[in-house]
Design an enzyme around this catalytic site. Structure first.
Site, PDB file in Angstrom:
ATOM      1  N   GLY A 149     -38.892  18.724  13.916  1.00 46.52           N
ATOM      2  CA  GLY A 149     -39.350  18.203  12.841  1.00 46.52           C
ATOM      3  C   GLY A 149     -40.176  17.108  12.827  1.00 46.52           C
ATOM      4  CB  CYS A 150     -42.594  15.580  10.283  1.00 44.90           C
ATOM      5  SG  CYS A 150     -41.456  15.282   8.984  1.00 44.90           S
ATOM      6  CE1 TYR A 151     -40.080  10.236   7.786  1.00 42.94           C
ATOM      7  CE2 TYR A 151     -38.803  11.781   6.779  1.00 42.94           C
ATOM      8  CZ  TYR A 151     -39.733  10.893   6.667  1.00 42.94           C
ATOM      9  OH  TYR A 151     -39.852  10.250   5.190  1.00 42.94           O
TER      10      TYR A 151
END
Length: 346
Positions: A149-151
């Site tokens: 995921g990005c976070y």
């Protein structure tokens, strides 16, 4: 020439994969998959692709697609990839999944946080978490990649080396993160309308954000013990970008040079992680449109804490760029191929 298919090609992450692969000398896109725009010209969905992509959008028939390509990117909502993948397909093709379906090893944790039943838990064990700078050796021989995921990407890369080296206490970690609105996808949502987002900043998913267990799992591997964190994301009125500021208690007295040496030992040879010069704080504008992650740190002697900072583009290194980087590793290509674009400024 590697043949690639994209399921979910008309979402923001899918379109970004298209943009990157158009500049990749070793890849041909042969399938633009989209449930919402079947038989529509791709450039009619994304006008920036006019005279660049003349293909029409196909469906999400992974069985048929597996006979036509070498790699499938699934840039789809949670649950779809898990519902489509099977052993027959994995024997034919490599899959890089941009959803969360195979990121978390404990299926009960996945189902609790995402509130859906996992359709193919048998493949969770073999799926490799595709954080290239940490799992490169495992990625090389994988059939199924769980693209992070990005976070989590920004958070883990900022924190991982210090946990791995025992400098900070894992259960003291607090992550304050901010993201542009593209992180929520292209679907129409009330909270993402212009008048709701503009001139505003807000926390969301406080204590409940679904990236929390993903971050905790990877940081636990680094620490060597179960890590429980506070993670609070915020929505800011910009298109792209993630900024992470994390706080952690120091386990011993350290100097700037000692911390810097740790970062350099982990990232000194990494092309896409840039450890900034002393006192320079990461900014999203310095990484926009690129696959770079900028990281840095500050020792707070007064509170005995280490402040860890990271910035990246959520659609590139946080999604599509990392997926292409994973593909390059899978096929033995130079890891930087198709990804060495300079950040866009202003």
């Amino acid at each position: 020439m590697i043949k690639a298919g994209i399921i979910g090609a008309t979402g923001y992450a899918g379109q970004e994969i298209v943009r990157l692969l158009l500049g990749h000398k070793d890849v041909e896109i042969v399938w633009y998959g989209s449930r919402s725009y079947i038989d529509k010209k791709y450039y009619e969905v994304y006008q920036n692709m006019f005279q660049l992509v003349d293909a029409v959008c196909m469906d999400d028939n992974m069985e048929e697609l597996a006979d036509k390509v070498d790699v499938i990117f699934t840039a789809t909502p949670q649950g779809l990839c898990a519902s489509l993948v099977n052993e027959k397909i994995l024997k034919k093709v490599k899959i890089i999944d941009l959803s969360a379906d195979f990121r978390i090893k404990d299926v009960s944790i996945y189902e609790a946080w995402y509130q859906i039943d996992h359709k193919s838990p048998g493949f969770i064990g073999e799926a490799v978490y595709g954080l290239c700078e940490i799992n490169r050796s495992k990625i090389r021989n994988a059939r199924l990649i769980a693209n992070p995921g990005c976070y989590p990407t920004c958070s883990i890369l900022s924190i991982y080396p210090l946990l791995k080296e025992g400098i900070i206490e894992g259960n003291s970690v607090i992550i304050d993160a901010k993201s542009g609105t593209s992180g929520a996808g292209r679907g129409v949502k009330l909270g993402n309308l212009y008048c709701e987002v503009n001139e505003n900043i807000k926390a969301y998913g406080v204590g409940t954000h679904r990236h929390t267990p993903e971050i905790e799992e990877q940081l636990s591997y680094a620490a060597g013990y179960p890590v429980c964190i506070n993670f609070t994301p915020h929505l800011v009125p910009m298109n792209r970008g993630i900024l992470v500021t994390a706080y952690a208690s120091l386990k011993k007295n350290v100097t700037y040079n000692e911390i810097r040496a740790i970062y350099d030992s982990y990232y000194g040879k990494e092309r896409f992680v840039r450890v900034l010069e002393r006192e320079v704080c990461p900014e999203t504008r310095w990484v926009e449109g690129s696959n770079f992650v900028d990281v840095n740190f500050k020792i707070d002697i007064r509170t005995n804490r280490l402040i860890l900072m990271g910035a990246m583009d959520n659609l590139v290194k946080g999604a599509a760029g990392q997926a292409v980087q994973n593909m390059n590793i899978l096929f033995g290509l130079p890891e930087t191929e198709g990804l060495l674009m300079a950040p866009v400024f202003p």
